[in-house]
Every structure is written in C-alpha cells, then in structure tokens.
Scaffold this active site. Sequence first.
Site: not given
Length: 650
Positions: A13, A156, A97, A116, A99
């Site tokens: 990405n 998310d 990856m 996401h 939090i």
Amino acid sequence: MRILVLISGNGTNLQRLIDNVHVDETVRGEIVGVISNNNDAYGLTRAKKSGIQTDVVADTFVVREITHQKSRDKYDQELMQVMDFYSADLIVLAGWMRILGSTLVHKYAGRIINLHPALPNSFVGANCIHDAWEEYQKGHITETGVMTHWVSDELDRGDCIQSIRVPIYGCDTFDGLKERMSVYEKDLLESTVKQLVELEYTRDVVKHTNHMSERFPLLHKGKVRDIYDMGNDLLAISHSDRLSSFDRHICNVLGKGHVLTESSAFWFDKIKRELDIDHHLVYAKDNVMVVKKCRVLPIEVVIRGYITGSTQTSLWTHYKNGTRNYCGIEFPDGLVKNQKLEKNVITPTTKGEVDELITAEEIVSQGHMTQAQWDEVSEKAMRIFEHSQRYAAERGLILVDTKYEFGVDKDGNILVIDEVNTCDSSRYWFQATYDECMREGKEPQKYDKDVIRDYIKKNVSDPYSQTEFHVEQEQIDKTIGVYREFFTMLTGCELGELQFTDVVNVIESYYIDEFCKTNDTVVILSGSTSDDAHVQKLIKFASAQGIHTISHVSSAHKNTLEVMGILRKYNDKKGRVVYVTVAGRSNALSGVVASNTQYPTIACPPFKDKDDMMVNINSTLQCPSKVPVMAILEPSNVALACRKIFDLSK
C-alpha cells in the site's frame, strides 16, 4: 502536504502512495518519512529506494537473550518523539499492525488515518478478512469491504472517510478474496489521501497572516521552554522566565531565560571550537535559540564525577541503600557522600514522564540507539564533561555532575542538543571550600540557584500539595542575581540588560540578518492571505529545488510602508535572494518590489481560471521603464528559474 506513513510489513500500500506522490504526482503531497515497528519490514526498502527517510521504532527489547514487549505507554512515547521530527500534516497507517494508545491518538487527532479491510461498524482487529470469510461460510454475509477512517480511541471505529463494498462470490477462495481485497485497499487509500490533500489545499485552515506567530506553530510547551517550528529544518527554543519546582510553576524570574540562553551559547561555541564536537545551535539572541531540527535520541547522558544527590535516581541514594551495581557499573564499599569518584562515570536514564535508570547494554538491546550511536554519544559526552571540568576548575568551580542530550539531524549526523553545563542542568561546588567541608562532614558549598525552592520549603509545610505560592520580590531579585553572578564567574563576561524577546521577532531577525547570507533564499511576498494555496505551491516546488523560502503577507495598495519596510530589511543585507510576488488583479506589488530592490523579482500571479488570467495578466506584464518584473505563471517554473539564477551567481 507533508505525509508520514506507518507500516509493519511488505509495504504494498505504501508503494501505491510512492508511485502516485513521488513518481506521477497525481497526489499533491510529499511523503516525508516512513516509520516501522519492524526492522525487517520490506516497506522500509521500498521507501529507501525512493529516497524517503525511514525510521524504526522497535516494539521489543532484549535482556539476557530474552525478548520482551515494550509497554504501550513506553512505546508510544518513543514513537511520538520520532513522529514529531517529521512535522507531518497527515499520518497514514498503511498496514500498521500495532494498537496506538489514547495519548498518541489525542495528540494527532484530526491528522491520523487508518486503512482497514472491513466495512464501517463491522469487523475489527488484525483478522478481519478471515472473520468475514468465516461469516460468509456460515451464510451470514454476502459481502465485506474496505474503509479508511480517522483514528480514534476505539479500535477501528473512528469516523469513516471513504469505504467500498467488496462482494464475496461463490467461486471465491479465501486466498482469492484476500488478493481482491488488496487491490481495493490500494485504490481506496490512494483516493482518500488524494481527497484529503486536495481539501487541505483548498480549505482555509492555515493562513499566512501579518501575525507571524501563526506561521511558526508551537510544537511543545514545557515547564520552562517553548519550541516553535521555523520551517527550513529549524526550530526556535524560547527559554521562558518561568521558574518551576515541586512539579509546578512557581513564579517568573525576569531575565532567567536570557541567562540560560547565553550560558548554553557560550558552551556550544566552546565545545565546537576546542573539541570540534558539532551541536544544534545556529543562532542565539536574548532568550531564544535557533537550532537545527533533530530527532531526539531518547536517553539523558548523565555523567558524574562525585557520589552525591538526594533524588530517587541519584547515585548516593542507591548506594546508601546498599546498591553497588548502578547503571551496570560496580562501585566499591566504603564510599562516603560527596566523595570524588576514582573516575568519571556515565549513568544514563531514559527520557519520559519518569526518568528510569538504564545500562549501556540495555540502551542498545531495547532499541534506544544502535551500538555505533551509543559509542559515539558516550565518547563525545565524556570528552565534553572532562574538558568542562578542567575549565570550571580554572574558574574556581567543581563541575560535579551534569546531563547531556543528543539528536540526529536530517543528514544523519549526531549533534549535542538541548543545553550544555547550565546551572539548571548541572551541579557546581566551590573548589576553595570543598576539602574543608569534607573534613568537617559538611555538605560542600554549592552555587545555590535554588533560592526560591529553599524559601518555599522553609515556609510551606507540604509544597507538593499546594497549588499557589506567594514569593516575595526580594527572593526573585536574589535568584536572578545568583544566575547572573554564576554566568560571570564561569564565563568571565558581564551580561548587560536582560531581555525577554518575543520568539517571532527573533525568528524574523535571524532569517533577515543571518539566514539569507549563506542560503539560497526565495522571499515570497503575497498581497493577501487568500493567496495562501498559491504560496504553498511555490514553497513546495522551491523546496524540491533545494531552495529555502521565507514568506510575508502585505498589500502594496493598503500597506505600502510596510512593504517598503520588509524590502529595506533585506536590501541592507548582502544575501542570496530572489523575490517572488503573488498578486493578481491590479498587481501593484510586483512593480513596487522590483523598483525598490537590488534583487531579481519574479511575479507569479494567482488566477482562478483562464478567463481571470486573460482579464488581469496585463497588470503584471505592463510595467513602466526601470521596473524589471519577470512574469512566470507556473509555480514549478518559478522554482526552476530561481535555481538557475542562484547557480549563475555561484
């Protein structure tokens, strides 16, 4: 727009963004950096191949060959230090990856987005595609999707920016679905970033105004210092007159910031001249230092020549409680408080909400520095300390202990930063009375700047629980007297009238008095804040040519004297300057500038469309004799022309 991308893995990405920002320029922004929590992430290689700066903030550390996970708070503190280095307008989590904690999320609220692989209010976490596939197998859903959203405290669940539905077909396999989702992810990420960049160019968020403080954003407000972003990879550090103690602001001591600035400037100059050790200081005036922007290495290098102290982390506190191994260094039995150590030692601490003791091995194993960085930092710190001890002794003082900080500049050089050997960061004793005090079991006579702290301790039973303090003017005057006396004793110089100068005035003085002398500089003058989007394009393209920019907003029609004042300041200096004027209808600004300066003037008027250009272009083109205005309509061509002008004058 300055874009910072956070990744954890392969970086496909990221590659789409690189292709559209750096190669095709279909997204009008600049990827200024890529950060990963994984040193093996191939996305880092993709970034490096495109000339993009990278950083790794490891989320694990190794102690005695055992890998440990850093706490979220500790990791986020380290990550924020690195993120702040890039001054990003938009932060993109593209396959990140890990939090993020609430402190980080709140700090960058409205600037940080996440890609996401699920529709809004559906699946969360790292296994969304697998979860969707299982739900499809159970007959519960027939489609999934991809979204981009603003990052929030709830995983998310931040506000959706864009989303796209992805149908799951009967002939699909799990791997096939994953591959198709990957294609949608790239398309959606590109679309979202492009949308946000376009909005940033068109919406009226940050304007260039005559109030220069709005052009130099406050990055950090500390207990005693404020830090501003000057652009051009420079920061301004304003040493305030605030006096802090007992974890809170106590009062202002007029002139304190000026003395501390002069003290650091004295030592920075000394270590460069006498030790050839580079530092971040570029310019100092009154209470403000202009410094190179650096990524701070998150370790305070504390160096001690004596065993003393009373805080929780001090060497004497640990020693008297039975500790003999301190920061990985073995100390013998039988030492007494305030005794000179056999040799100077480095006892580092981490930088954070709470300073924690750390060993040299842990600094490397926990990822705070590489071994090469620590070797260089510790060697330079020790050389500075020993040289400073010898100098202090010549002035009748003992430099007992101090702390140094280091950072990495944009070219990868390790520099001394922050402050050096000031009375705020160092402990000094009087040399003449030290031996006598030790024989009599007394505390060494110190250079006591803690007048107000001692005054409060004497008059307040529990200063940590009290929120307000009344300090007599006599104590304030005595404190600044101590600061001045210390500076004179250490440097041999007398300070004149102490000033507290507004940081914006110092920044402007530096750019006009010093910066233009040695840097190719485009001075952009625009007639209105409404021209800001056009000005930003000029700044972007000039930066790509390695040209620094300074911008002012002033109307030749409404503020003629102000425009002349700006020109006069630059005209008085022998610098490397090209003026670029930004004004459209009835363009008086370009002519006024060109006829009142010795520097070249390029007009780059902003037009809404071709009709606007056809109606108003003549006010730029038709200048009278001896008014040499050059007109260039494309900002990218302006930058190229300026580059050629500067190259001719070398």
